[in-house]
Scaffold this motif. Structure first.
Motif, PDB file in Angstrom:
ATOM      1  N   GLU A 103       2.643   2.796  -1.693  1.00  0.00           N
ATOM      2  CA  GLU A 103       2.788   1.336  -1.725  1.00  0.00           C
ATOM      3  C   GLU A 103       2.091   0.667  -0.542  1.00  0.00           C
ATOM      4  N   ALA A 104       2.471   1.067   0.684  1.00  0.00           N
ATOM      5  CA  ALA A 104       1.931   0.408   1.872  1.00  0.00           C
ATOM      6  C   ALA A 104       0.553   0.924   2.249  1.00  0.00           C
ATOM      7  N   GLY A 105       0.295   2.217   2.004  1.00  0.00           N
ATOM      8  CA  GLY A 105      -0.981   2.789   2.400  1.00  0.00           C
ATOM      9  C   GLY A 105      -2.086   2.638   1.381  1.00  0.00           C
ATOM     10  N   ALA A 142      -2.329   2.839   6.265  1.00  0.00           N
ATOM     11  CA  ALA A 142      -3.176   3.818   5.591  1.00  0.00           C
ATOM     12  C   ALA A 142      -3.722   4.856   6.560  1.00  0.00           C
ATOM     13  N   SER A 143      -4.230   4.399   7.715  1.00  0.00           N
ATOM     14  CA  SER A 143      -4.767   5.349   8.699  1.00  0.00           C
ATOM     15  C   SER A 143      -3.660   6.206   9.294  1.00  0.00           C
ATOM     16  N   GLY A 144      -2.465   5.635   9.464  1.00  0.00           N
ATOM     17  CA  GLY A 144      -1.343   6.403   9.991  1.00  0.00           C
ATOM     18  C   GLY A 144      -0.928   7.523   9.050  1.00  0.00           C
ATOM     19  N   TYR A 145      -0.839   7.216   7.765  1.00  0.00           N
ATOM     20  CA  TYR A 145      -0.489   8.249   6.792  1.00  0.00           C
ATOM     21  C   TYR A 145      -1.569   9.312   6.715  1.00  0.00           C
ATOM     22  N   THR A 149     -11.020   6.004  -3.051  1.00  0.00           N
ATOM     23  CA  THR A 149     -10.394   5.620  -4.307  1.00  0.00           C
ATOM     24  C   THR A 149      -8.916   5.980  -4.268  1.00  0.00           C
ATOM     25  N   PRO A 150      -7.997   5.010  -4.372  1.00  0.00           N
ATOM     26  CA  PRO A 150      -6.562   5.317  -4.297  1.00  0.00           C
ATOM     27  C   PRO A 150      -6.107   6.330  -5.337  1.00  0.00           C
ATOM     28  N   GLY A 151      -6.629   6.227  -6.568  1.00  0.00           N
ATOM     29  CA  GLY A 151      -6.222   7.177  -7.593  1.00  0.00           C
ATOM     30  C   GLY A 151      -6.599   8.602  -7.244  1.00  0.00           C
ATOM     31  N   ARG A 202       5.461  -1.350  -6.245  1.00  0.00           N
ATOM     32  CA  ARG A 202       6.644  -0.503  -6.071  1.00  0.00           C
ATOM     33  C   ARG A 202       6.934   0.296  -7.332  1.00  0.00           C
ATOM     34  N   ILE A 203       6.745  -0.316  -8.497  1.00  0.00           N
ATOM     35  CA  ILE A 203       6.983   0.395  -9.751  1.00  0.00           C
ATOM     36  C   ILE A 203       5.978   1.537  -9.909  1.00  0.00           C
TER      37      ILE A 203
END
Length: 336
Positions: A156-158, A290-293, A222-224, A163-164
């Motif tokens: 969600e955040a990264g 995103a960078s933290g994760y 790419t997030p996916g 949320r769904i």
């Protein structure tokens, strides 16, 4: 929770649940291993681990229906009833197998036999196989904790999913784990039979998969595809658990299998504390979530490689089984 819900009751009951649930994995493996010889324990171990992944996919959404229709107390009632049904089935169907510790009807005779068939715990816990397997578990289990605790927030955040969507994709790593464990369930026994150090084979494959997935995350735009890589790295890494449990079961006397696995799994679970604390510490100091994760997964990937090296250098169940057996032969009566 059903009769007197409150914050104190929630915390207290959750602590009690963890206290009494803690030994279950060691006892389940001990009961199942009693029906299988040492060289045939990778398959049942993989099946046990895969059912945990299956439950997250199939059973986790089930309580949502009674919660929506009848309220949240109905979910607790349903799970309580399911637990009682399981206990009834277990008590009426479970019996010890031919490869487990044999017990007699005379407790005094059992105690006398135990003093002559046990090894010192110090000897078992200081074998290279136990220590190497523990290092591997310590390196990978924090990644499991991150997946179970932080993955929806990462999606969600990264990655910017809703949320769904994040809640739906939470099951993807478990789906991959289920497929991989099902596939390796039938090859694990062959690995155990053909290799003098079965953990080393699983360790090398598991390290390459997890490390490759972890270090490539910052390079993927790419997030996916990120979701796919995380799921593959986690799913492929889960093969290490049944192999490590099978290796541990080979080095100790059968009378001490439950205790040895209990200590091993308890120490492994304690590493999950790091897995839950580390991402928060890193993300708070990173430029963006995103960078933290991504940095968290890279760090865990390096740790996995270190654990795999430990497995490759130390895990050798036949050698350490002979070492424990030698110490067993020299153990004075009554001193374990």
């Amino acid at each position: 929770m059903i009769l007197a819900a409150g914050f104190a009751v929630l915390i207290g009951s959750r602590l009690l649940l963890g206290l009494f649930e803690g030994p279950s994995s060691a006892l389940i493996h001990t009961a199942v291993y009693s029906w299988h010889p040492v060289e045939k324990r990778a398959l049942p171990g993989a099946l046990i681990t895969s059912t945990a992944a299956l439950s997250k996919i199939v059973l986790a959404p089930v309580p949502n229906y009674p919660v929506v229709v009848y309220g949240w107390r109905s979910a607790f009632t349903a799970m309580c009833a399911a637990g009682l049904v399981w206990v009834a089935l277990w008590l009426t169907t479970r019996s010890p197998g031919p490869y487990g510790a044999q017990r007699t009807t005379d407790p005094a005779e059992d105690r006398e036999d135990d003093t002559t068939s046990r090894a010192r715990w110090f000897v078992i816990f200081h074998t290279p196989t136990f220590l190497g397997a523990l290092a591997a578990a310590f390196s990978f289990y924090p990644l499991v904790s991150v997946i179970l605790t932080w993955l929806p927030s990462y999606f969600e955040a990264g990655l910017g999913h809703s949320r769904i969507e994040a809640g739906t994709m939470f099951g993807f790593p478990s789906m991959v784990a289920l497929v991989v464990l099902s596939a390796t369930a039938f090859s694990g026994d062959r690995l155990m039979a053909r290799a003098s150090a079965p953990g080393s084979i699983g360790g090398s494959c598991w390290a390459r998969a997890c490390w490759s997935a972890a270090v490539t995350l910052p390079l993927i735009g790419t997030p996916g595809l990120v979701v796919a890589v995380v799921s593959m790295g986690y799913g492929l890494g889960t093969v290490v658990f049944p192999l490590l449990n099978a290796a541990i079961s080979e080095i100790c006397p059968k009378e001490q299998l439950a205790g040895t696995l209990g200590v091993f799994l308890a120490l492994m679970s304690s590493s999950g504390i790091v897995g839950r604390y580390l991402p928060g510490w890193i993300i708070d100091r990173a430029q963006s979530p995103a960078s933290g994760y991504a940095l968290t997964f890279q760090f865990l990937g390096v740790a996995v490689v270190a654990g795999a090296i430990a497995v490759l250098l130390t895990v050798h169940p036949p050698r350490d089984a002979r070492r424990v057996q030698s110490a067993l032969d020299l153990t004075p009566r009554g001193k374990v």
